[in-house]
Design a protein around this motif. Structure first.
Motif, PDB file in Angstrom:
ATOM      1  N   GLN A 171     -54.114 -24.362  86.930  1.00 49.81           N
ATOM      2  CA  GLN A 171     -54.075 -23.289  87.205  1.00 49.81           C
ATOM      3  C   GLN A 171     -52.833 -22.440  87.840  1.00 49.81           C
ATOM      4  O   GLN A 171     -52.693 -21.094  87.525  1.00 49.81           O
ATOM      5  CB  GLN A 171     -55.088 -23.162  88.385  1.00 49.81           C
TER       6      GLN A 171
ATOM      7  N   ASN B  23     -72.427 -24.985  83.406  1.00 56.78           N
ATOM      8  CA  ASN B  23     -71.506 -24.673  84.330  1.00 56.78           C
ATOM      9  C   ASN B  23     -70.390 -23.710  83.766  1.00 56.78           C
ATOM     10  O   ASN B  23     -69.768 -23.091  84.855  1.00 56.78           O
ATOM     11  CB  ASN B  23     -70.803 -25.538  85.157  1.00 56.78           C
ATOM     12  N   ARG B  24     -70.229 -23.625  82.732  1.00 55.67           N
ATOM     13  CA  ARG B  24     -69.028 -22.882  82.164  1.00 55.67           C
ATOM     14  C   ARG B  24     -69.528 -21.909  81.061  1.00 55.67           C
ATOM     15  O   ARG B  24     -70.398 -22.255  80.280  1.00 55.67           O
ATOM     16  CB  ARG B  24     -68.063 -23.722  81.432  1.00 55.67           C
TER      17      ARG B  24
ATOM     18  N   ASP C 139     -60.929 -27.915  79.978  1.00 53.47           N
ATOM     19  CA  ASP C 139     -60.521 -28.391  81.356  1.00 53.47           C
ATOM     20  C   ASP C 139     -59.082 -27.968  81.782  1.00 53.47           C
ATOM     21  O   ASP C 139     -58.866 -28.073  83.073  1.00 53.47           O
ATOM     22  CB  ASP C 139     -61.067 -29.969  81.981  1.00 53.47           C
TER      23      ASP C 139
ATOM     24  N   TRP D 104     -65.294 -19.018  82.037  1.00 51.73           N
ATOM     25  CA  TRP D 104     -66.014 -18.287  83.338  1.00 51.73           C
ATOM     26  C   TRP D 104     -66.702 -19.604  84.153  1.00 51.73           C
ATOM     27  O   TRP D 104     -67.139 -20.269  83.412  1.00 51.73           O
ATOM     28  CB  TRP D 104     -66.653 -17.267  82.825  1.00 51.73           C
ATOM     29  N   ASP D 105     -66.862 -19.343  85.113  1.00 49.32           N
ATOM     30  CA  ASP D 105     -67.906 -20.059  86.124  1.00 49.32           C
ATOM     31  C   ASP D 105     -69.103 -19.505  86.182  1.00 49.32           C
ATOM     32  O   ASP D 105     -69.612 -18.342  86.457  1.00 49.32           O
ATOM     33  CB  ASP D 105     -67.283 -20.172  87.456  1.00 49.32           C
TER      34      ASP D 105
ATOM     35  N   HIS E 121     -71.794 -19.663  87.740  1.00 47.41           N
ATOM     36  CA  HIS E 121     -72.520 -19.400  89.052  1.00 47.41           C
ATOM     37  C   HIS E 121     -71.644 -18.325  89.768  1.00 47.41           C
ATOM     38  O   HIS E 121     -72.314 -17.617  90.559  1.00 47.41           O
ATOM     39  CB  HIS E 121     -72.687 -20.689  89.669  1.00 47.41           C
ATOM     40  N   THR E 122     -70.423 -18.158  89.821  1.00 44.81           N
ATOM     41  CA  THR E 122     -69.775 -17.304  90.676  1.00 44.81           C
ATOM     42  C   THR E 122     -69.144 -16.053  89.579  1.00 44.81           C
ATOM     43  O   THR E 122     -69.054 -15.111  90.311  1.00 44.81           O
ATOM     44  CB  THR E 122     -68.262 -17.878  91.166  1.00 44.81           C
TER      45      THR E 122
ATOM     46  N   LYS F  60     -66.565 -15.762  87.996  1.00 42.45           N
ATOM     47  CA  LYS F  60     -65.195 -15.591  88.131  1.00 42.45           C
ATOM     48  C   LYS F  60     -64.469 -16.524  86.769  1.00 42.45           C
ATOM     49  O   LYS F  60     -64.953 -17.545  86.353  1.00 42.45           O
ATOM     50  CB  LYS F  60     -64.602 -16.035  89.252  1.00 42.45           C
TER      51      LYS F  60
ATOM     52  N   VAL G 274     -61.924 -18.674  85.147  1.00 39.29           N
ATOM     53  CA  VAL G 274     -61.275 -20.156  85.498  1.00 39.29           C
ATOM     54  C   VAL G 274     -59.978 -20.112  84.745  1.00 39.29           C
ATOM     55  O   VAL G 274     -59.845 -20.312  83.532  1.00 39.29           O
ATOM     56  CB  VAL G 274     -62.159 -21.326  84.878  1.00 39.29           C
TER      57      VAL G 274
ATOM     58  N   ASN H  64     -58.586 -25.752  84.978  1.00 41.59           N
ATOM     59  CA  ASN H  64     -58.763 -26.256  86.126  1.00 41.59           C
ATOM     60  C   ASN H  64     -57.464 -27.216  86.541  1.00 41.59           C
ATOM     61  O   ASN H  64     -56.956 -27.146  87.590  1.00 41.59           O
ATOM     62  CB  ASN H  64     -59.811 -27.376  85.861  1.00 41.59           C
TER      63      ASN H  64
ATOM     64  N   SER I 132     -71.288 -24.075  78.166  1.00 35.63           N
ATOM     65  CA  SER I 132     -71.112 -25.737  78.102  1.00 35.63           C
ATOM     66  C   SER I 132     -72.400 -26.353  78.146  1.00 35.63           C
ATOM     67  O   SER I 132     -73.261 -25.981  78.975  1.00 35.63           O
ATOM     68  CB  SER I 132     -70.276 -26.108  79.293  1.00 35.63           C
TER      69      SER I 132
END
Length: 1602
Positions: A1505, A1439-1440, A1499, A1453-1454, A1456-1457, A1459, A1461, A1502, A1435
């Motif tokens: 979920q 962030n994505r 989005d 996916w995130d 930073h983590t 994981k 989404v 988010n 993105s």
């Protein structure tokens, strides 16, 4: 395989589903049976587009059920209750329960319930049997018998030595009879078998003929009884019902022969046969069968465990077979005892004489009133009394609407099966593996597979006659109706196994009819034994009639033999006249006339004969019922009531007639039907039975009333009551007990009609006779009535209310929906010319289109008339506008609703590639020739196959044609033969026409139907005689290439042929010589030719993509070639009026042309996904039928062609790459169809024409768009890089240098450089301004992906060598060591906007994040995909991560983590190949092998979920999800379906039907439905569905509730 590393290659260099239109033809190979599953055509090679050659789809063919499972399964069995003329106490003590599934006149008893509920004390049974056994202890074998007789003749030589042993031979019969009668309380199976054995023993004891010739047979029968007495024989009968019944029936048959041996000898002498040899042969046959059965009995005795005799599986297999109730024998119609004894004796002797040389068929003919049916029913009932296999089937001219001729052999097969275990088992096996046989109207298959085959199997176990009686064949309909029945019975078929001579020797078929010409021509042959009632000696007939009369008039005072003799003399041999005379003489309805007075009236007057004699009797009876002084008042009543009965298209019972009468428009005609009918007791049937249809007792009475020259005052004009019946039918449907919603109370919308329990009985209960009749025939009655405004208003009201939908519902449940087309066409015609009712004509037309489009679905599951069909009808259609609002709890299309009826009416899926289509002259049937070597015939209204595929060819069926009368189909095949088929039954007629040296490419039939013309790959044209199947004249030679097409002029005098030699030729039919020079002008093969209806012009289509017109006489080209197709013109057809041409092309389109202007009319018809090989036009010119290699036949409406139709634009191949313009407003895509396209990201509309690479059969593999959005770069399989100007849509340059496919391209931010990765293992950097290029080397395998950093300084590449390389843009050198970690090829790479991270996707199903500067792996691999990760994107905010996978999903996916989404985005029907993210970070764009581009709300995960499975949602709005989805999915582990199957159904676990979407209106629904998170799907031809209020499953009936 490929220039790169084939073992690792994941993408094919071209879209393999595209056909090469330049290929002349496919090789004619012997076909392999095609799978019944029909995947979407584009899926056939998609997996190969983006995956390695080694990873392919595995398709498994469905296996047939184990045929042995049926035989192994157990079932209850129906046993016949057999008895002879003797009153045997044992037989009469057997009480059997009737089988409710059998007709009332079948005479078959079902003892299953008795068996299963038997409460007999086992100790009592054993004690009884032990006592019986004790009574026969010590009985040994009879001395004096001849053992192991070598032949009958050897034994007959010793006859004098065995005469004295008769008493010893008969002794076992006496002792068995005395013992068996004590077994009254044993198991019912034992009762039946013992009853038959006892019957036989009593026959022999009482009546045995002591002729020495039969002593051997008596001896053999004695062996049987001795065997039964041995050991536990009697005790084991109950455990061996099948074999014991066979032995018992064979024994009874032998006993019957012994008893009637004298009669048989007389019969053989009359036939001039050798009595000694006939006796010898008959005894030998019986002996062999008994020996075989006795051995089977011994084998069974050796078993220690009692075998199960119930055969539930057989019942399940046989139940549901078409069966005509009320068509069987009738004891009330028997001959009077003592009459017709000679002819009955002859027939019985013929039945008993089962020699190989005996004819299997007997035809009994006679004129009306001769008593034929009485003989038929007497023989049928005699056979029933004797037991054994038998069936009786009676036609009835007043029941033609039942179409008994289509159910004759299924009914006979069921009746035979109820009489014999072996026959029942064979029949069950036949339908077990071919369920379609239960309902087929192909009587040829019925005859061969349901009757002849099982009969042969049964005949191996028993030689007793298998008797079939077919009565009143002349009342089956017209000659065409019974033509196929006669062909089968007369042996005029090609199947040797169907010949009468090939039937089992014990088969006996008796046909009774009037001596009509067609029946005489068919049956008057050597193989049929013919008995004519007219040949019976008058004295014999006179005596029989006199006996009949004396019996009927018995008890009348002052009547004696003289009176009876006078009446017999007067009868002229007509039993029907004698019956009527007796009824008249005994009548008491007229005061003042005594029986003697009536007798005098009958015998007085002129001496008439034949029909005139019957007419006088009818008139006399009617004159007494309606005297002259009462006729003014009574005749209107009589004529009205009888008119109602005779004008009805099928007979109705009394209650139905009354109801119909009460709805006649004129209240004065509401006569009491019962009062009229009851006075006609001697003339009408079933006047006292409220359940049985009423009709004339004899066909001659019907003829009398409807012929004014015969009936005079009593003439009944059926036309006068047509209007009344029309009114009554409409009003019956509107009445309180008439049509209504969910008329049969169907509980569950998930079930197809075929799975609804007891649906047939529900239909009968819920739709009474008068409503069934009215629903099926109201249109016919209206159409035959003169126009009347009051009736027109009734029809108007019908179309204006919900009754119209309920009518379609009822017809579907009665399996009569196809008749609605006849009704609607009749109504439209009736209203023509009446402008004030134009809206009614329009309503009928719209309803017709509704039915034609949706009939298959309504028939499949009737609740979906309301749940699926109505909601998806076009928004502007009358049906939708008028009725959809009344069903609020059905699917609602919130976007994408089709406005008007489409050009395409329906899609029919075939079993193979379609190479030819033809329309029947009546416009009701389509025939097609297929790649699997079969021909299929379809109902054009319902889309249903009319019978099983026609099999006989051994290779592709290239061409099919209907004869002008529609009775025959001719086909030509690559197997070098031409075949002729019966169009009604599908049976092959005659032998294949052989003579061509190569495959037959085209066939045509002369206008008179007498000749066939064929064109072949041997470069010749041949003419054949339709009847003799012989070649006519010499081959027509002159072409120097394959003859691809032939046709004939309307006058049949000329043949026109088109060839691969690029010419068209004209030939003289009679001389077989060419007329004039070849017509030249085409520059490539001439695929097709046609001739205008006036015979003046020839039209040809060619591989040069053009259509040309020629003058038939001069051969000159007319006008300019018709141009517009982008591929070969494979087929042309001309509309009936001659001013329109229809063409089908390899470009997958159909075009309509104006022959005067040479211009195309309207837009091309699109929808087929492969070459269109054939087009045909309906006789009325309103419909086009097309056949394609995509395995479909499509029906198009010509009225919809001229107007411009909106067609969703799309790629025709896989979408291999997607990119988004810098302003976020456009999507750029590349495809396997060799094009680059630009789309509006909001609407999905194409913004420019497709950008096509020059090499048509290459694929675009990658696209990129410049930072200004004005330039596009694409890489393709031809190793080149193409540059495009978006504004002009033109190519602006080509970069060449790679040696293999270019899999990835990227453009630097400054627009000065292009970077490409290739299958040659290199990366190239191209300087746009200078043209300089340099190569980056380091990978040692295919480079799948390249990316350029946002600062333009770095290049990142991913390769199949499982590494990632970072390069310096300026120096072209690697910045660091390769990044390693993936365990599979790296398929995609992306660089974060801050140039700090690299993201990669791999074959190892993981995504990895790397530090750009250090090359270190950041965190653990991102796992979640279940197959290769084909694409990754980052993105704009970094962030994505978005990924697209071979598992058909898009994931977020995130960064930073690491994981995931939310849940994955689902919706693609195939691998996701490419993903991109819009500059604002709000949208994801994905491209897939399924040919679609999807835009997702990034989005969405988010915000939703909680939106998890199981959810059924076909909209971008989650609020539109299906209400109560769990009831449909039922916690199944199977994922919720995301799109429809190939038929358009959304199917859940266990085959539950949720919804049907018409693919001809919404073609994308099969692989691109909207799902949550979707913002757009390209092509945008699918609906957004709101399912939130849908009533489904067991709540479906609430769909009308607010």
């Amino acid at each position: 395989l490929n220039e790169d590393h084939p073992q690792k290659k994941r993408r094919v260099s071209q879209n393999q589903s595209r056909s090469n239109s330049h290929l002349p033809e496919e090789q004619g190979q012997r076909p392999v049976n095609a799978s019944s599953s029909l995947p979407h055509p584009r899926n056939e090679s998609r997996r190969g587009l983006l995956r390695s050659f080694g990873k392919r789809i595995a398709r498994s063919a469905g296996q047939s059920p184990n045929p042995e499972s049926t035989a192994a399964s157990s079932s209850r069995q129906a046993l016949p209750h057999s008895q002879t003329n003797q009153d045997l106490s044992l037989l009469t003590t057997i009480t059997l329960e009737p089988n409710p599934d059998q007709s009332s006149d079948s005479g078959v008893a079902n003892i299953s319930s008795t068996i299963t509920s038997d409460k007999s004390d086992p100790k009592l049974v054993q004690a009884t049997l032990a006592k019986a056994k004790a009574g026969v202890d010590g009985i040994g074998l009879i001395s004096g018998r001849v053992e192991n007789v070598a032949s009958a003749s050897d034994h007959l030589q010793s006859v004098p030595d065995t005469i004295d042993s008769f008493s010893k031979i008969l002794k076992p019969f006496e002792q068995f009879h005395s013992v068996a009668t004590t077994l009254a309380n044993v198991h019912p199976y034992a009762k039946v078998a013992l009853g038959i054995f006892t019957c036989a023993s009593k026959m022999i004891l009482d009546q045995a003929n002591r002729d020495v010739e039969v002593s051997q047979l008596l001896s053999k029968i004695s062996d049987v009884y001795a065997l039964l007495m041995e050991g536990e024989g009697l005790a084991r009968i109950a455990s061996m019902p099948e074999i014991c019944e066979k032995i018992a029936r064979q024994t009874l048959e032998c006993a019957d022969f012994v008893v009637h041996y004298s009669d048989m000898k007389s019969f053989w002498r009359r036939l001039r046969k050798h009595v000694f040899k006939e006796t010898e042969a008959t005894i030998q046959r019986h002996t062999e069968v008994l020996d075989n059965l006795m051995q089977q009995f011994r084998d069974k005795m050796a078993l220690t465990n009692t075998e199960t005799v119930h055969r539930i599986a057989e019942d399940q297999d046989i139940n549901g077979m078409e069966f005509v109730r009320g068509a069987g024998r009738n004891t009330a119609k028997n001959c009077l005892p003592g009459t017709r004894e000679d002819i009955l004796s002859d027939i019985k002797c013929w039945i008993r004489s089962t020699g190989e040389d005996e004819p299997r068929i007997l035809w009994l003919s006679g004129t009306a009133g001769k008593g034929k049916s009485a003989i038929a029913h007497t023989i049928a009932n005699w056979s029933h009394e004797r037991g054994g296999m038998r069936a009786c089937f009676c036609f009835d001219r007043t029941r033609e609407a039942e179409r008994r001729h289509e159910k004759i052999f299924t009914t006979i097969a069921r009746d035979l099966a109820d009489c014999d275990f072996t026959m029942r088992g064979a029949l069950a096996r036949a339908v077990h593996d071919d369920n379609e046989l239960k309902h087929t109207i192909d009587i040829s298959r019925q005859w061969q597979e349901l009757v002849v085959g099982p009969m042969r199997e049964a005949s191996k176990a028993i030689t007793a006659p298998v008797q079939i009686v077919i009565d009143a064949l002349d009342e089956s309909g017209d000659a065409n109706t019974r033509e196929q029945i006669l062909r089968l019975l007369s042996g005029k078929t090609d199947a040797p196994s169907s010949q009468p001579a090939e039937l089992p020797a014990n088969a006996r078929i008796i046909i009774i009819s009037r001596p009509l010409q067609d029946i005489r021509d068919a049956l008057y042959a050597s193989h049929a034994h013919h008995i004519s009632m007219d040949d019976i000696p008058p004295a014999s007939t006179h005596n029989d009639i006199q006996l009949y009369i004396s019996n009927r008039l018995e008890g009348l005072r002052n009547f004696n033999d003289a009176h009876f003799n006078t009446l017999a003399e007067k009868s002229d041999g007509l039993f029907e006249w004698a019956r009527l005379a007796c009824e008249y003489i005994k009548g008491t309805n007229k005061v003042g006339l005594s029986p003697a007075d009536r007798f005098d009236a009958v015998v007085a007057g002129t001496s008439e004969t034949g029909t005139r004699l019957l007419d006088m009797m009818y008139a006399r009876i009617l004159e007494e019922i309606v005297p002259k002084n009462e006729r003014r008042e009574a005749m209107p009543v009589f004529c009205s009531v009888m008119g109602q009965i005779l004008a009805s298209l099928e007979p109705l019972p009394m209650p139905a007639l009354k109801v119909m009468r009460l709805h006649f428009p004129d209240g004065r005609s509401h006569y009491n039907v019962e009062n009229v009918i009851r006075s006609l007791g001697s003339l009408m049937t079933n006047i006292t039975d409220p359940q049985t249809p009423i009709r004339p007792l004899h066909a001659s009475f019907y003829d009398f009333l409807t012929d004014k020259s015969r009936s005079h005052d009593f003439f009944v004009d059926r036309s006068l009551v047509q209007g009344d019946l029309a009114f009554a039918s409409l009003r019956v449907m509107a009445s309180k007990r008439g049509l209504r919603f969910n008329i049969c109370s169907l509980e569950n919308s998930y079930l197809p009609n075929s799975s609804v329990p007891d649906l047939e009985n529900r239909v009968k209960k819920s739709i009474p006779a008068q409503l069934s009749y009215s629903s099926r025939f109201w249109g016919t009655h209206v159409g035959t009535t003169s126009f009347e405004s009051s009736l027109a208003k009734e029809v108007e009201a019908f179309f204006d209310g919900e009754r119209l939908l309920w009518w379609l519902e009822a017809l579907a449940l009665m399996k009569s929906l196809s008749s609605s087309a006849v009704t609607l066409l009749s109504i439209a015609k009736w209203f023509s010319g009446h402008a004030e009712f134009t809206h009614v004509s329009d309503a009928a037309a719209d309803t017709l289109r509704f039915v034609r489009t949706f009939a298959t679905t309504i028939l499949r599951s009737t609740p979906h008339l309301y749940l699926s069909v109505l909601p998806f009808a076009p928004r502007q259609s009358r049906m939708f506008r008028r009725f959809a609002p009344q069903f609020p709890c059905t699917p609602r299309i919130v976007a994408g609703h089709v406005e008007n009826w489409p050009q395409m009416e329906k899609i029919i899926h075939a079993n193979g590639k379609v190479y030819s289509v033809a329309m029947a002259p009546d416009g009701k049937r389509i025939a097609c020739g297929l790649s699997d070597a079969t021909i299929q015939v379809w109902d054009i209204e319902t889309g249903e196959a009319l019978y099983a595929p026609l099999q006989g060819h051994t290779s592709i069926a290239w061409s099919v044609a209907f004869s002008p009368d529609g009775h025959r189909i001719v086909s030509g095949s690559y197997d070098k033969t031409v075949r002729v088929w019966d169009a009604k039954t599908g049976e092959a007629l005659g032998s294949p026409l052989q003579g061509h040296a190569c495959g037959v490419r085209s066939v045509a039939i002369s206008p008179d139907g007498k000749r066939i013309v064929s064109g072949s790959a041997d470069n010749t044209v041949r003419v054949w005689d339709m009847e003799t199947c012989e070649a006519f004249g010499v081959p027509l030679q002159g072409h120097t290439g394959v003859v691809l097409s032939v046709t004939l002029s309307p006058d049949g005098k000329r043949i026109v042929s088109g060839s691969a030699d690029r010419t068209v030729r004209v030939w003289d039919m009679d001389t077989c010589k060419a007329l004039g020079a070849p017509l030249q002008g085409h520059t490539h093969w001439v695929w097709c030719v046609a001739i205008t209806p006036d015979g003046k012009r020839i039209v040809s289509g060619s591989q040069d993509n053009t259509i040309r017109a020629w003058d038939m006489e001069t051969g000159e080209a007319l006008g300019v070639p018709l141009q517009g197709h982008a591929g070969s013109v494979m087929s042309v057809a001309i509309l009936p009026h001659g001013n329109r041409i229809v063409s089908g092309s390899a470009d997958r389109t159909i075009r309509l042309w104006d022959t005067i202007t040479s211009k195309a009319l309207g837009s091309p018809l699109e929808g087929h996904t492969d070459n269109i090989r054939s087009v045909a036009i309906s006789p009325d010119g309103n419909r086009i039928v097309s056949g394609s290699r995509d395995r479909t036949i499509r029906v198009w409406n010509t009225d919809a062609i001229v107007g411009k139709t909106s067609v969703a634009e799309s790629h025709t191949g896989s979408v291999t790459s997607v990119a988004i313009s810098p302003d976020g407003r456009r999507i750029v895509s590349g495809s396997g169809d060799a094009t680059v396209r630009v789309w509006d990201i909001e609407t999905g509309e194409a913004l420019v024409d497709p950008l096509e690479i020059k090499k048509q059969f290459d694929s675009v593999l990658s696209v990129a768009i410049s930072s200004t959005g004005k330039g596009i770069v694409s890489g393709s399989t031809d190793s080149n890089i193409y540059m495009w100007n978006v504004e002009t849509g033109e190519e602006s340059g080509v970069l060449q240098g790679h040696t293999y496919s270019v899999w990835s391209v990227a453009i630097s931010p400054d627009r000065n450089r292009i970077v490409s990765g290739s299958g040659d293992g290199t990366i190239r950097v191209w300087h746009i301004d200078t043209g300089e290029v340099y190569s980056l080397s380091g990978h040692f395998d295919v480079v799948w992906s390249v990316a350029i950093s946002s600062d333009g300084q770095r290049i990142v590449s991913g390769s199949d060598d499982e590494t990632i390389q970072v390069w310096d843009m300026g120096t072209g050198k690697a910045s660091s060591a390769p990044l390693r970690g993936h365990t599979g090829g790296v398929l995609s790479v992306a660089i974060s906007p801050d140039v700090c991270r690299i993201v990669s996707g791999s074959r190892d199903m993981t995504i990895r994040v790397w530090n750009m500067g250090t090359g270190e792996l950041l965190g653990a691999p991102l796992q979640g995909h279940t197959d290769w990760v084909n694409a990754v994107a980052i993105s704009p905010d970094g962030n994505r991560i978005v990924s697209g996978s071979e598992d058909k999903t898009v994931r977020v996916w995130d960064m930073h983590t690491g994981k995931g989404v939310g849940a994955p985005f689902r919706g693609h029907a195939a691998s996701v190949v490419s993903v991109a993210i819009s500059p604002d970070g709000k949208r994801i764009v994905s491209g897939s092998e399924d040919g679609t581009i999807r835009v997702w709300d990034l989005d969405f995960p988010n915000r939703h979920q909680q939106f998890e499975a199981p959810v059924m949602c076909f909209s971008s709005n989650p609020a539109h999800a299906l209400h109560s989805a769990s009831s449909f999915l039922r916690d199944s582990e199977t994922p919720a379906p995301l799109y429809t199957n190939w038929e358009g159904w959304i199917v859940g676990p266990e085959g539950r039907l949720l919804l049907w979407i018409p693919l001809n209106l919404y073609p994308g629904a099969m692989d691109r439905m909207y799902t949550p998170g979707h913002m757009l799907v390209i092509p945008n031809d699918i609906p957004h569905l709101d399912l939130s209020r849908v009533a489904h499953g067991t709540s479906w009936h609430k769909c009308r509730e607010e």
